[in-house]
Design a protein around this motif. Structure first.
Motif, PDB file in Angstrom:
ATOM      1  N   ALA A  18      35.665  27.302  33.793  1.00  0.00           N
ATOM      2  CA  ALA A  18      35.514  28.757  33.900  1.00  0.00           C
ATOM      3  C   ALA A  18      35.480  29.181  35.365  1.00  0.00           C
ATOM      4  O   ALA A  18      36.106  30.184  35.743  1.00  0.00           O
ATOM      5  CB  ALA A  18      34.249  29.214  33.177  1.00  0.00           C
ATOM      6  N   TYR A  19      34.771  28.420  36.185  1.00  0.00           N
ATOM      7  CA  TYR A  19      34.701  28.721  37.617  1.00  0.00           C
ATOM      8  C   TYR A  19      36.088  28.644  38.260  1.00  0.00           C
ATOM      9  O   TYR A  19      36.476  29.510  39.038  1.00  0.00           O
ATOM     10  CB  TYR A  19      33.739  27.769  38.321  1.00  0.00           C
ATOM     11  N   LEU A  20      36.839  27.601  37.944  1.00  0.00           N
ATOM     12  CA  LEU A  20      38.185  27.446  38.511  1.00  0.00           C
ATOM     13  C   LEU A  20      39.110  28.585  38.080  1.00  0.00           C
ATOM     14  O   LEU A  20      39.838  29.150  38.901  1.00  0.00           O
ATOM     15  CB  LEU A  20      38.778  26.089  38.110  1.00  0.00           C
ATOM     16  N   LEU A  21      39.074  28.928  36.816  1.00  0.00           N
ATOM     17  CA  LEU A  21      39.917  30.027  36.335  1.00  0.00           C
ATOM     18  C   LEU A  21      39.516  31.357  36.964  1.00  0.00           C
ATOM     19  O   LEU A  21      40.361  32.165  37.335  1.00  0.00           O
ATOM     20  CB  LEU A  21      39.853  30.106  34.813  1.00  0.00           C
ATOM     21  N   GLN A  22      38.220  31.579  37.094  1.00  0.00           N
ATOM     22  CA  GLN A  22      37.735  32.806  37.715  1.00  0.00           C
ATOM     23  C   GLN A  22      38.150  32.860  39.192  1.00  0.00           C
ATOM     24  O   GLN A  22      38.543  33.903  39.697  1.00  0.00           O
ATOM     25  CB  GLN A  22      36.222  32.902  37.572  1.00  0.00           C
ATOM     26  N   SER A  23      38.077  31.739  39.882  1.00  0.00           N
ATOM     27  CA  SER A  23      38.487  31.677  41.290  1.00  0.00           C
ATOM     28  C   SER A  23      39.980  31.975  41.431  1.00  0.00           C
ATOM     29  O   SER A  23      40.388  32.705  42.331  1.00  0.00           O
ATOM     30  CB  SER A  23      38.186  30.300  41.883  1.00  0.00           C
ATOM     31  N   LEU A  24      40.786  31.399  40.549  1.00  0.00           N
ATOM     32  CA  LEU A  24      42.231  31.660  40.593  1.00  0.00           C
ATOM     33  C   LEU A  24      42.532  33.126  40.325  1.00  0.00           C
ATOM     34  O   LEU A  24      43.366  33.736  40.996  1.00  0.00           O
ATOM     35  CB  LEU A  24      42.958  30.776  39.576  1.00  0.00           C
ATOM     36  N   THR A  25      41.837  33.698  39.370  1.00  0.00           N
ATOM     37  CA  THR A  25      42.035  35.117  39.055  1.00  0.00           C
ATOM     38  C   THR A  25      41.624  36.001  40.229  1.00  0.00           C
ATOM     39  O   THR A  25      42.327  36.955  40.580  1.00  0.00           O
ATOM     40  CB  THR A  25      41.233  35.494  37.791  1.00  0.00           C
ATOM     41  N   ALA A  26      40.509  35.686  40.847  1.00  0.00           N
ATOM     42  CA  ALA A  26      40.038  36.471  41.999  1.00  0.00           C
ATOM     43  C   ALA A  26      41.003  36.343  43.170  1.00  0.00           C
ATOM     44  O   ALA A  26      41.308  37.340  43.847  1.00  0.00           O
ATOM     45  CB  ALA A  26      38.642  36.020  42.413  1.00  0.00           C
ATOM     46  N   ALA A  27      41.523  35.147  43.420  1.00  0.00           N
ATOM     47  CA  ALA A  27      42.488  34.952  44.514  1.00  0.00           C
ATOM     48  C   ALA A  27      43.763  35.724  44.241  1.00  0.00           C
ATOM     49  O   ALA A  27      44.337  36.355  45.139  1.00  0.00           O
ATOM     50  CB  ALA A  27      42.786  33.466  44.695  1.00  0.00           C
ATOM     51  N   ARG A  28      44.231  35.694  43.005  1.00  0.00           N
ATOM     52  CA  ARG A  28      45.433  36.440  42.634  1.00  0.00           C
ATOM     53  C   ARG A  28      45.202  37.944  42.817  1.00  0.00           C
ATOM     54  O   ARG A  28      46.065  38.654  43.330  1.00  0.00           O
ATOM     55  CB  ARG A  28      45.810  36.141  41.187  1.00  0.00           C
ATOM     56  N   GLN A  29      44.028  38.423  42.434  1.00  0.00           N
ATOM     57  CA  GLN A  29      43.711  39.845  42.592  1.00  0.00           C
ATOM     58  C   GLN A  29      43.662  40.230  44.069  1.00  0.00           C
ATOM     59  O   GLN A  29      44.160  41.286  44.456  1.00  0.00           O
ATOM     60  CB  GLN A  29      42.378  40.182  41.907  1.00  0.00           C
ATOM     61  N   ARG A  30      43.091  39.365  44.908  1.00  0.00           N
ATOM     62  CA  ARG A  30      43.057  39.643  46.354  1.00  0.00           C
ATOM     63  C   ARG A  30      44.471  39.732  46.923  1.00  0.00           C
ATOM     64  O   ARG A  30      44.776  40.618  47.706  1.00  0.00           O
ATOM     65  CB  ARG A  30      42.258  38.575  47.089  1.00  0.00           C
TER      66      ARG A  30
END
Length: 164
Positions: A18-30
């Motif tokens: 969940a942490y990895l997926l959330q990090s990827l999503t946040a990076a993509r959003q940035r």
């Protein structure tokens, strides 16, 4: 005991995933936010330049027409030209800084030169004609910038055949 270890490891794996997926999503959003902000800034720069060019063109023509009519130089009109020219150069430099499209930049610099040349025309009719040409040059610049910079969608095949 073995069941509890499996539960703990499963929970831990779930948390890490969940942490990895959330990090990827946040990076993509940035990345999306940065790209969107840059696009907005390019659009603002491209939109500000024609307005500044129109103001510079107007001031240049007004000063030259007054000089041709009266034979005198008007200090207020000279100051208006200086101010309009400074605003136009500022808008052009901002566009130049934000865009990496040579045809658009070249067209903008050419327009600045054409507006500057208006002050050398000695005939009111030719001055009016040249001012109109600059006006249409600004229109052409807007079209060029819209299509080259992706601010307007290119016409679709069915739109082209419908207008032909």
């Amino acid at each position: 005991m073995r069941g509890q270890i499996v539960v703990v490891l499963g929970t831990l794996a779930g948390v890490v995933l969940a942490y990895l997926l959330q990090s990827l999503t946040a990076a993509r959003q940035r990345r999306y936010d940065i790209a969107d902000r840059a696009r907005r800034e390019r659009l603002e720069a491209a939109a500000a330049l024609p307005a500044a060019l129109v103001g510079y063109r107007h001031a240049q023509i007004a000063r030259r027409m007054a000089q041709l009519r009266t034979g005198n130089r008007s200090e207020p009109l000279r100051n208006e030209v200086r101010s309009a020219r400074a605003e136009a150069w500022s808008a052009l430099y901002r566009l130049d800084l934000l865009l990496d499209d040579r045809p658009v930049r070249d067209a903008a610099y050419e327009l600045m030169g054409r507006i500057k040349e208006l002050k050398t025309i000695d005939d009111p009719v030719r001055l009016d004609d040249a001012g109109t040409e600059v006006h249409w040059g600004i229109q052409a610049f807007i079209k060029l910038a819209r299509t080259r910079l992706g601010f307007a969608d290119p016409p679709q095949v069915d739109q082209i055949s419908a207008t032909s």
